[in-house]
Motif scaffolding. Structure first.
Motif, PDB file in Angstrom:
ATOM      1  N   GLU A  18       0.825  -1.221  -0.010  1.00 37.54           N
ATOM      2  CA  GLU A  18      -0.143  -0.095   0.022  1.00 37.54           C
ATOM      3  C   GLU A  18       0.790   1.304  -0.068  1.00 37.54           C
ATOM      4  OE1 GLU A  18      -3.008   2.343   2.991  1.00 37.54           O
ATOM      5  OE2 GLU A  18      -2.902   0.298   2.937  1.00 37.54           O
ATOM      6  N   TRP A  74       2.313   1.657  -3.342  1.00 34.68           N
ATOM      7  CA  TRP A  74       1.319   2.390  -4.523  1.00 34.68           C
ATOM      8  C   TRP A  74       0.799   3.907  -3.941  1.00 34.68           C
ATOM      9  CZ3 TRP A  74       0.391   0.918  -8.647  1.00 34.68           C
ATOM     10  CH2 TRP A  74      -0.094  -0.707  -9.079  1.00 34.68           C
ATOM     11  N   LEU A 103       0.779   7.215 -12.929  1.00 29.53           N
ATOM     12  CA  LEU A 103       1.371   6.108 -12.696  1.00 29.53           C
ATOM     13  C   LEU A 103       2.356   5.490 -13.836  1.00 29.53           C
ATOM     14  CD1 LEU A 103       1.883   3.537 -10.958  1.00 29.53           C
ATOM     15  CD2 LEU A 103       0.104   2.650 -12.145  1.00 29.53           C
ATOM     16  N   ASP A 151       4.843   1.100 -11.931  1.00 29.22           N
ATOM     17  CA  ASP A 151       3.702  -0.090 -11.977  1.00 29.22           C
ATOM     18  C   ASP A 151       4.443  -1.397 -11.855  1.00 29.22           C
ATOM     19  OD1 ASP A 151       1.216  -0.989 -12.090  1.00 29.22           O
ATOM     20  OD2 ASP A 151       1.730  -1.629 -14.166  1.00 29.22           O
ATOM     21  N   VAL A 198       6.248  -1.909  -8.374  1.00 29.86           N
ATOM     22  CA  VAL A 198       5.193  -2.531  -7.283  1.00 29.86           C
ATOM     23  C   VAL A 198       4.855  -3.661  -7.596  1.00 29.86           C
ATOM     24  CG1 VAL A 198       2.991  -1.499  -8.122  1.00 29.86           C
ATOM     25  CG2 VAL A 198       3.375  -1.465  -5.645  1.00 29.86           C
ATOM     26  N   ARG A 241      -4.452  -1.309  -4.462  1.00 33.86           N
ATOM     27  CA  ARG A 241      -4.592  -0.380  -5.236  1.00 33.86           C
ATOM     28  C   ARG A 241      -5.779   0.468  -5.679  1.00 33.86           C
ATOM     29  NH1 ARG A 241      -3.925  -1.013 -11.535  1.00 33.86           N
ATOM     30  NH2 ARG A 241      -6.254  -1.497 -11.072  1.00 33.86           N
ATOM     31  N   THR A 287      -8.295   5.269  -7.088  1.00 32.29           N
ATOM     32  CA  THR A 287      -7.278   5.762  -8.131  1.00 32.29           C
ATOM     33  C   THR A 287      -8.362   5.495  -9.509  1.00 32.29           C
ATOM     34  OG1 THR A 287      -6.115   3.849  -8.513  1.00 32.29           O
ATOM     35  CG2 THR A 287      -5.094   5.592  -7.175  1.00 32.29           C
TER      36      THR A 287
END
Length: 154
Positions: free
Chosen positions: A108, A111, A120, A125, A128, A146, A151
């Motif tokens: 978390e 993110w 992002l 990406d 993570v 996410r 988002t």
């Protein structure tokens, strides 16, 4: 140089029941976690004060540190990150020490750093997702975490 880094981490994550080794293990977890967040902020190859501020706030809150303790921890983690060849050593050691709930919290926080600048990047990406895989966080949990951050642009 890398041997020294490995020795530092070995001491930090050494087993044993003494109070000193418990503190060393806790410090190792803090360094490894801060290092992952720093690497996330660096992943898009653009220095962004918003992401740096997110790293600072997340580290401070997660470990309940003062501002000066947080600054020292981040400086130490940056130094380690500058000489690290891969993240696998750090994720392996976190995987050994953290509960699944704590691993979810690390994902978390990753993110949150990735999305701190409201976009992002593909490298963020990838990172993570790779860290989540190395921490044995399932893909469905990764996406759930996410999505919980609201988002809609993703």
């Amino acid at each position: 140089m890398l041997r020294g880094l490995s020795d530092l981490l070995d001491r930090a994550f050494a087993g044993g029941g003494s109070e000193e080794s418990a503190e060393a293990r806790a410090h190792g977890v803090r360094i490894a976690t801060a290092l992952l967040l720093i690497e996330m902020a660096r992943a898009d190859y653009q220095e962004d004060l918003t992401e740096d501020a997110a790293v600072f706030a997340l580290v401070k809150e997660f470990f309940s540190l003062s501002d000066s303790e947080t600054e020292m921890l981040i400086a130490e983690a940056q130094g380690v990150a500058d000489h690290a060849a891969s993240l696998q050593e750090f994720t392996r050691r976190l995987n050994e020490c953290l509960s699944i709930a704590e691993k979810h919290k690390v994902v978390e926080m990753l993110w949150k750093v990735a999305l701190a600048d409201q976009r992002l990047d593909k490298h963020e990406d990838f990172l993570v997702r790779k860290v989540a895989e190395l921490l044995y966080v399932s893909h469905s949990d990764l996406i759930r975490i996410r999505n919980r951050l609201h988002t809609p642009e993703l």
